[in-house]
Each structure stands twice: as structure tokens, then as C-alpha cells.
Design a protein around this motif. Structure first.
Motif, mmCIF file in Angstrom:
data_model
loop_
_atom_site.group_PDB
_atom_site.id
_atom_site.type_symbol
_atom_site.label_atom_id
_atom_site.label_comp_id
_atom_site.label_asym_id
_atom_site.label_seq_id
_atom_site.Cartn_x
_atom_site.Cartn_y
_atom_site.Cartn_z
ATOM 1 N N ALA A 10 -31.517 5.419 -17.298
ATOM 2 C CA ALA A 10 -30.687 5.653 -16.113
ATOM 3 C C ALA A 10 -31.370 6.702 -15.240
ATOM 4 N N PRO A 11 -31.433 6.466 -13.945
ATOM 5 C CA PRO A 11 -32.087 7.438 -13.064
ATOM 6 C C PRO A 11 -31.293 8.737 -12.987
ATOM 7 N N LEU A 12 -31.942 9.742 -12.502
ATOM 8 C CA LEU A 12 -31.287 11.032 -12.285
ATOM 9 C C LEU A 12 -30.313 10.862 -11.122
ATOM 10 N N SER A 13 -29.061 11.110 -11.373
ATOM 11 C CA SER A 13 -28.028 10.942 -10.346
ATOM 12 C C SER A 13 -27.803 12.256 -9.598
ATOM 13 N N THR A 14 -27.081 12.179 -8.506
ATOM 14 C CA THR A 14 -26.742 13.414 -7.795
ATOM 15 C C THR A 14 -25.848 14.291 -8.662
ATOM 16 N N ASP A 16 -26.089 14.495 -11.962
ATOM 17 C CA ASP A 16 -27.044 15.142 -12.867
ATOM 18 C C ASP A 16 -27.748 16.300 -12.160
ATOM 19 N N ALA A 17 -28.161 16.047 -10.915
ATOM 20 C CA ALA A 17 -28.888 17.061 -10.148
ATOM 21 C C ALA A 17 -28.035 18.306 -9.935
ATOM 22 N N GLU A 18 -26.775 18.098 -9.613
ATOM 23 C CA GLU A 18 -25.867 19.234 -9.424
ATOM 24 C C GLU A 18 -25.656 19.989 -10.733
ATOM 25 N N ALA A 19 -25.579 19.244 -11.842
ATOM 26 C CA ALA A 19 -25.421 19.887 -13.152
ATOM 27 C C ALA A 19 -26.652 20.724 -13.493
ATOM 28 N N LEU A 20 -27.839 20.210 -13.204
ATOM 29 C CA LEU A 20 -29.070 20.967 -13.428
ATOM 30 C C LEU A 20 -29.082 22.231 -12.577
ATOM 31 N N LEU A 21 -28.756 22.062 -11.308
ATOM 32 C CA LEU A 21 -28.736 23.192 -10.378
ATOM 33 C C LEU A 21 -27.760 24.263 -10.857
ATOM 34 N N ASP A 22 -26.567 23.854 -11.212
ATOM 35 C CA ASP A 22 -25.548 24.814 -11.651
ATOM 36 C C ASP A 22 -25.947 25.526 -12.938
ATOM 37 N N ALA A 23 -26.526 24.782 -13.891
ATOM 38 C CA ALA A 23 -26.927 25.395 -15.166
ATOM 39 C C ALA A 23 -28.043 26.412 -14.955
ATOM 40 N N ASP A 41 -35.893 13.634 -7.767
ATOM 41 C CA ASP A 41 -35.784 12.413 -8.571
ATOM 42 C C ASP A 41 -37.184 11.953 -8.972
ATOM 43 N N ALA A 42 -37.278 10.845 -9.681
ATOM 44 C CA ALA A 42 -38.561 10.374 -10.195
ATOM 45 C C ALA A 42 -39.561 10.033 -9.096
ATOM 46 N N GLY A 43 -39.077 9.755 -7.909
ATOM 47 C CA GLY A 43 -39.957 9.455 -6.782
ATOM 48 C C GLY A 43 -40.372 10.685 -6.002
ATOM 49 N N GLY A 44 -39.909 11.854 -6.428
ATOM 50 C CA GLY A 44 -40.250 13.098 -5.736
ATOM 51 C C GLY A 44 -39.339 13.413 -4.568
ATOM 52 N N HIS A 45 -38.216 12.703 -4.482
ATOM 53 C CA HIS A 45 -37.273 12.926 -3.384
ATOM 54 C C HIS A 45 -36.255 13.992 -3.769
ATOM 55 N N LEU A 46 -35.899 14.815 -2.817
ATOM 56 C CA LEU A 46 -34.959 15.904 -3.035
ATOM 57 C C LEU A 46 -33.563 15.369 -3.352
ATOM 58 N N LEU A 47 -33.015 15.806 -4.492
ATOM 59 C CA LEU A 47 -31.642 15.453 -4.852
ATOM 60 C C LEU A 47 -30.703 16.645 -4.694
ATOM 61 N N ALA A 48 -31.214 17.845 -4.974
ATOM 62 C CA ALA A 48 -30.362 19.034 -4.862
ATOM 63 C C ALA A 48 -31.251 20.252 -4.613
ATOM 64 N N PHE A 49 -30.731 21.166 -3.827
ATOM 65 C CA PHE A 49 -31.433 22.418 -3.551
ATOM 66 C C PHE A 49 -30.403 23.488 -3.233
ATOM 67 N N ARG A 50 -30.631 24.664 -3.769
ATOM 68 C CA ARG A 50 -29.794 25.805 -3.400
ATOM 69 C C ARG A 50 -30.602 27.081 -3.580
ATOM 70 N N ALA A 137 -31.525 24.679 -18.066
ATOM 71 C CA ALA A 137 -30.824 23.656 -17.290
ATOM 72 C C ALA A 137 -31.071 22.272 -17.870
ATOM 73 N N VAL A 138 -32.312 21.978 -18.219
ATOM 74 C CA VAL A 138 -32.637 20.665 -18.790
ATOM 75 C C VAL A 138 -31.941 20.504 -20.138
ATOM 76 N N ARG A 139 -31.913 21.565 -20.917
ATOM 77 C CA ARG A 139 -31.222 21.537 -22.223
ATOM 78 C C ARG A 139 -29.731 21.252 -22.019
ATOM 79 N N ALA A 140 -29.139 21.872 -21.020
ATOM 80 C CA ALA A 140 -27.707 21.690 -20.746
ATOM 81 C C ALA A 140 -27.392 20.255 -20.326
ATOM 82 N N LEU A 141 -28.347 19.609 -19.654
ATOM 83 C CA LEU A 141 -28.129 18.233 -19.201
ATOM 84 C C LEU A 141 -28.191 17.256 -20.372
ATOM 85 N N SER A 142 -28.959 17.592 -21.378
ATOM 86 C CA SER A 142 -29.189 16.657 -22.514
ATOM 87 C C SER A 142 -27.947 16.416 -23.294
#
Length: 142
Positions: A10-14, A16-23, A41-50, A137-142
Motif C-alpha cells: 500500500a502506498p504512503l497515504s496522507t 500515514d504522512a501526517e502520522a509520521l510528521l506528528d510522531a 511519497d515513493a515518487g519524491g512528491h511532497l505529502l506533508a511538511f511542517r 516516527a518510522v517506528r511509530a508508523l509500523s
């Protein structure tokens, strides 16, 4: 005839991106560090930034470049620092591409079911801190 079955991760969803950012931000806040966090995301496109409004301005640029580098090389940037030193296998890589890579700890690829689905970059703290926040953050997403 035997055919191989490929199961797509499953691709990285928005979400997921928000969860990574928050963690990552929670980990940084717990350490008393102000940071910027970028998720691609896998294509190098911005999903989340803060960027924390108290973080140094360059943290936004460094977090994005760290995420991009981790994605392109499918490796934590902390593991690549020595590779760009004189005599290292990637010594000329930072200047060989149009889009600048950044070989400073803080970028980490994100995998799901063994497949690369994106990356996270953290900037603003010491490189080791940024790396730890991204890994958390990656650990929290897993």
C-alpha cells in the motif's frame, strides 16, 4: 509455465504522512528541539511538511533534502555520510545531480511489506537528534 505474483505494498497515504510528521515532532518536542519535518511519497512528491515557527529557517530546506536523499538511495542519510568523504564511493554525487542531495543524518526511508513507499526528513536539531526523531516516527508508523 509458472508466473510470479507480485503483491504491491500500500502506498504512503496522507494519513500515514501526517502520522509520521506528528510522531517526529512529538519526539523533537520531548527533547526540547524545534524542527522541520518533510514526508515524501515513493515518487519524491511532497505529502506533508511542517516547520516549527521557532526552528531555524534552513531546517525546512535540510529536512526536504534529507528526505529526498534517503528516498533516492533507499538508505538512512546517517549511513551515507562517510560515502561522500574524499575517497568514498559517492564523493562526487552531491554535486553531480540537478537536485541537491544532503548527506547529513536525519533522512530515513519508509518501507511497507519490504517495499520502499516514501521517506521522512527531519532538520533543525543536531544530526544525530534529527536521525533519532525520524527513526522514532518510522517506528511509530509500523
Amino acid at each position: 509455465m509458472t508466473t510470479a505474483t507480485t503483491i504491491a505494498a500500500a502506498p504512503l497515504s496522507t494519513q500515514d504522512a501526517e502520522a509520521l510528521l506528528d510522531a517526529a515532532r512529538r519526539a523533537a518536542e520531548a527533547a526540547g528541539v524545534t524542527v522541520a519535518v518533510t514526508v515524501l511519497d515513493a515518487g519524491g512528491h511532497l505529502l506533508a511538511f511542517r516547520r516549527d515557527d521557532r526552528a531555524v529557517l534552513i531546517a525546512g530546506e535540510t529536512s526536504t533534502r534529507k528526505a529526498y536523499t534517503a528516498l533516492q538511495l533507499n538508505a538512512p542519510t546517517a549511513d551515507l555520510v562517510a560515502a561522500v568523504q574524499p575517497g568514498g564511493p559517492f564523493h562526487t554525487l552531491p554535486t553531480a545531480l540537478d537536485r541537491p542531495l544532503l548527506f547529513i543524518a536525519g533522512g530515513v526511508p519508509v518501507h511497507r511489506d519490504g517495499r520502499l513507499i516514501g521517506s521522512i526528513g527531519v532538520g533543525g536539531g543536531a544530526p544525530e537528534q534529527d536521525h533519532d526523531f525520524a527513526v522514532e516516527a518510522v517506528r511509530a508508523l509500523s
